[in-house]
Write a protein that holds these residues in place. Structure first.
Motif, PDB file in Angstrom:
ATOM      1  N   PRO A  44     -34.217 -18.882 -16.152  1.00 34.27           N
ATOM      2  CA  PRO A  44     -33.588 -18.831 -17.336  1.00 34.27           C
ATOM      3  C   PRO A  44     -32.011 -19.122 -17.396  1.00 34.27           C
ATOM      4  N   THR A  45     -31.489 -18.545 -16.262  1.00 34.27           N
ATOM      5  CA  THR A  45     -29.823 -18.889 -16.349  1.00 34.27           C
ATOM      6  C   THR A  45     -29.356 -20.075 -16.077  1.00 34.27           C
ATOM      7  N   LEU A  46     -30.243 -20.985 -15.213  1.00 30.03           N
ATOM      8  CA  LEU A  46     -30.046 -22.307 -15.412  1.00 30.03           C
ATOM      9  C   LEU A  46     -30.216 -23.277 -16.530  1.00 30.03           C
ATOM     10  N   VAL A  47     -31.188 -22.799 -17.324  1.00 29.20           N
ATOM     11  CA  VAL A  47     -31.482 -23.275 -18.754  1.00 29.20           C
ATOM     12  C   VAL A  47     -30.542 -22.915 -19.735  1.00 29.20           C
ATOM     13  N   LEU A  48     -30.055 -21.656 -19.732  1.00 24.14           N
ATOM     14  CA  LEU A  48     -28.962 -21.044 -20.577  1.00 24.14           C
ATOM     15  C   LEU A  48     -27.573 -22.028 -20.187  1.00 24.14           C
ATOM     16  N   LEU A  49     -27.313 -22.005 -18.833  1.00 22.12           N
ATOM     17  CA  LEU A  49     -25.925 -22.894 -18.417  1.00 22.12           C
ATOM     18  C   LEU A  49     -26.151 -24.441 -19.114  1.00 22.12           C
ATOM     19  N   ALA A  50     -27.457 -25.007 -18.874  1.00 25.00           N
ATOM     20  CA  ALA A  50     -27.568 -26.392 -19.280  1.00 25.00           C
ATOM     21  C   ALA A  50     -27.270 -26.516 -20.831  1.00 25.00           C
ATOM     22  N   VAL A  51     -27.704 -25.402 -21.631  1.00 18.68           N
ATOM     23  CA  VAL A  51     -27.567 -25.556 -23.018  1.00 18.68           C
ATOM     24  C   VAL A  51     -26.102 -25.225 -23.655  1.00 18.68           C
ATOM     25  N   VAL A  52     -25.404 -24.360 -23.001  1.00 13.73           N
ATOM     26  CA  VAL A  52     -24.001 -23.998 -23.457  1.00 13.73           C
ATOM     27  C   VAL A  52     -23.070 -24.861 -22.600  1.00 13.73           C
ATOM     28  N   ILE A  53     -23.388 -25.523 -21.576  1.00 14.10           N
ATOM     29  CA  ILE A  53     -22.313 -26.219 -20.639  1.00 14.10           C
ATOM     30  C   ILE A  53     -22.685 -27.655 -20.498  1.00 14.10           C
ATOM     31  N   VAL A  54     -23.684 -27.873 -20.101  1.00 13.97           N
ATOM     32  CA  VAL A  54     -24.038 -29.412 -19.681  1.00 13.97           C
ATOM     33  C   VAL A  54     -24.121 -30.166 -21.119  1.00 13.97           C
ATOM     34  N   TYR A  55     -24.877 -29.521 -21.989  1.00 14.47           N
ATOM     35  CA  TYR A  55     -25.130 -30.361 -23.245  1.00 14.47           C
ATOM     36  C   TYR A  55     -23.819 -30.538 -24.259  1.00 14.47           C
ATOM     37  N   PRO A  56     -23.025 -29.356 -24.253  1.00 11.02           N
ATOM     38  CA  PRO A  56     -21.782 -29.830 -25.121  1.00 11.02           C
ATOM     39  C   PRO A  56     -20.883 -30.826 -24.397  1.00 11.02           C
ATOM     40  N   VAL A  57     -20.732 -30.960 -22.656  1.00  4.83           N
ATOM     41  CA  VAL A  57     -19.846 -31.680 -22.036  1.00  4.83           C
ATOM     42  C   VAL A  57     -20.431 -33.255 -22.345  1.00  4.83           C
TER      43      VAL A  57
END
Length: 336
Positions: A44-57
Motif C-alpha cells: 500500500p505504501t508503494l502504491v501511494l508513493l507511485a500515485v503522489v510522486i511517480v505519476y506527477p513526475v
C-alpha cells in the motif's frame, strides 16, 4: 558352525540422505513468511508513493515537451498547442524568446536569476545552520541540570509552521518593526534586495537550526566517552579532540543533516513568497514554477523538471562523493 555376514561393497551401499536440522527448516520457513508479510505491508505504501510522486513526475516531464495553448504571434489565431520538443527547455536554459534573447524582466531571463538566488540561499543558510547547529549540539550533549528542558525548548522554532514563521518575521522586519527599533535603524528590510535576502536568511536560520542541532546531537551521542578520556590521558588538547575525534566520528550524521537541509532549501518557497512575494531579486526556483503555472502548465512543467533534476543531481553528489548515505550511517551506527 560360524556364519559370516558378507560385507557390502561401496558400489552397492545405499546413499544416506542428507540430514536437515529441524531448527533450520523452521528458520527458513519463518524467513519466507516474514518476507511475504513485509511485501504485503509495504505494497500500500508503494502504491501511494507511485500515485503522489511517480505519476506527477512523469506527467510533468510529459507536459514539458508540449506547447502551451495561446495566440499564435504570426497568424493571430488561438492554438491548442502540440508537441514542442525541447523548445520549452531551450526557452528557459537558453533564455530564448521566439528564437531571440529575452528582454530583461521576462520570465525567460528570470530563470538564471532564480537559480542563482536559490543557490545563494542554500549555501549561506546551510553553512550558518551547520555551524550554529554544531555549537548547539555540543552544548546539549554535555551533562548539566536542565538539559532536558533546553532540548525541548530548542524544538519550539522548528515546530512552528513555516508560514507562521514567515508572517512573524515579516512583522518583525517591517519598517516600524521590532528589528529597526532594537537596532535604531530605518531599513526597508523587505523593500530592497540585500536587506530582503538577509531577512529571509535570518528567518530560515532561526527556524531550522534546531533541526540540524538534533541530527548532529544524535551523532555525538554515539561517540563513547572512553575515547575522549583516552585522548585526554594522551595529552590531546580540546581542539585536537574536536578535529581528530569529534569531526571524523560525527561525519556520517553531519553529512546526512547537511543533505536534508540542502535539499530542503533548494525547494524553498514559503519564506520568500510570504515575506517579499519574490520581489527584489528573492525569487527562487519554486516561486518561478508557481508564477509560470499562471502563464502555462507546459512551460511550468519544463521549469519543474529542471528543478527536479537539479535537486536530484545535488543529492547524487552528496551521496556518491561526500558520503551522505543515511542507510550506511544507520548501519555503521548499529555496529558500534
Amino acid at each position: 558352525m560360524s556364519t559370516e555376514v558378507p560385507a557390502r561393497s561401496e558400489a552397492t551401499a545405499t546413499p544416506t540422505a542428507p540430514h536437515r536440522m529441524p531448527g533450520r527448516e523452521s528458520a527458513d520457513r519463518k524467513q519466507v513468511t516474514q518476507g511475504r508479510w513485509a511485501s504485503m505491508l509495504l505494497l500500500p505504501t508503494l502504491v501511494l508513493l507511485a500515485v503522489v510522486i511517480v505519476y506527477p513526475v512523469i506527467n510533468a516531464v510529459t507536459m514539458s515537451f508540449q506547447k502551451d495553448a495561446g495566440l499564435n504571434p504570426v497568424t493571430g489565431f488561438f492554438e491548442q498547442g502540440g508537441f514542442a520538443g525541447i523548445d520549452n527547455y531551450v526557452h528557459w536554459l537558453g533564455q530564448q524568446c521566439n528564437g531571440q534573447a529575452c528582454p530583461p524582466g521576462t520570465l525567460g531571463s528570470e530563470f538564471w536569476s532564480a537559480m542563482g538566488t536559490t543557490f545563494f540561499f542554500t549555501i549561506v543558510t546551510v553553512i550558518l545552520e551547520t555551524v550554529l547547529g554544531f555549537w548547539m549540539a555540543i552544548i546539549m550533549a554535555r551533562t548539566f541540570r536542565g538539559r532536558s528542558a533546553i532540548r525541548a525548548a530548542v524544538l519550539v522554532p522548528w515546530s512552528i509552521p513555516t508560514a507562521v514563521t514567515a508572517k512573524l518575521f515579516f512583522f518583525m522586519f517591517a519598517f516600524e518593526g521590532i528589528i529597526n527599533k532594537l537596532l535604531g535603524t530605518q531599513i526597508l528590510w523587505t523593500g530592497s534586495e540585500w536587506p530582503a535576502r538577509w531577512a529571509i536568511i535570518i528567518s530560515d536560520v532561526w527556524k531550522t537550526t534546531p533541526f540540524m542541532a538534533l541530527l548532529i546531537l544524535a551523532g555525538l551521542q554515539l561517540i563513547p566517552d572512553e575515547v575522549y578520556e583516552a585522548a585526554k590521558v594522551d595529552g590531546a588538547s580540546a581542539w585536537q579532540r574536536f578535529t581528530q575525534i569529534t569531526l571524523p566520528l560525527v561525519k556520517p550524521a553531519l553529512m546526512v543533516a547537511i543533505l536534508f537541509r540542502t535539499l530542503d532549501v533548494l525547494r524553498m518557497y514559503d519564506l520568500p513568497a510570504i515575506m517579499t512575494g519574490g520581489a527584489n531579486n528573492t525569487t527562487t526556483l519554486s516561486i518561478l514554477v508557481v508564477d509560470q503555472i499562471r502563464e502555462g502548465f507546459n512551460s511550468a512543467g519544463a521549469v519543474s523538471t529542471i528543478t527536479f533534476l537539479t535537486v536530484f543531481l545535488v543529492a547524487f553528489i552528496f551521496v556518491r562523493f561526500l558520503g551522505a548515505n543515511a542507510v550506511g550511517a544507520a548501519t555503521s551506527s548499529g555496529k558500534k
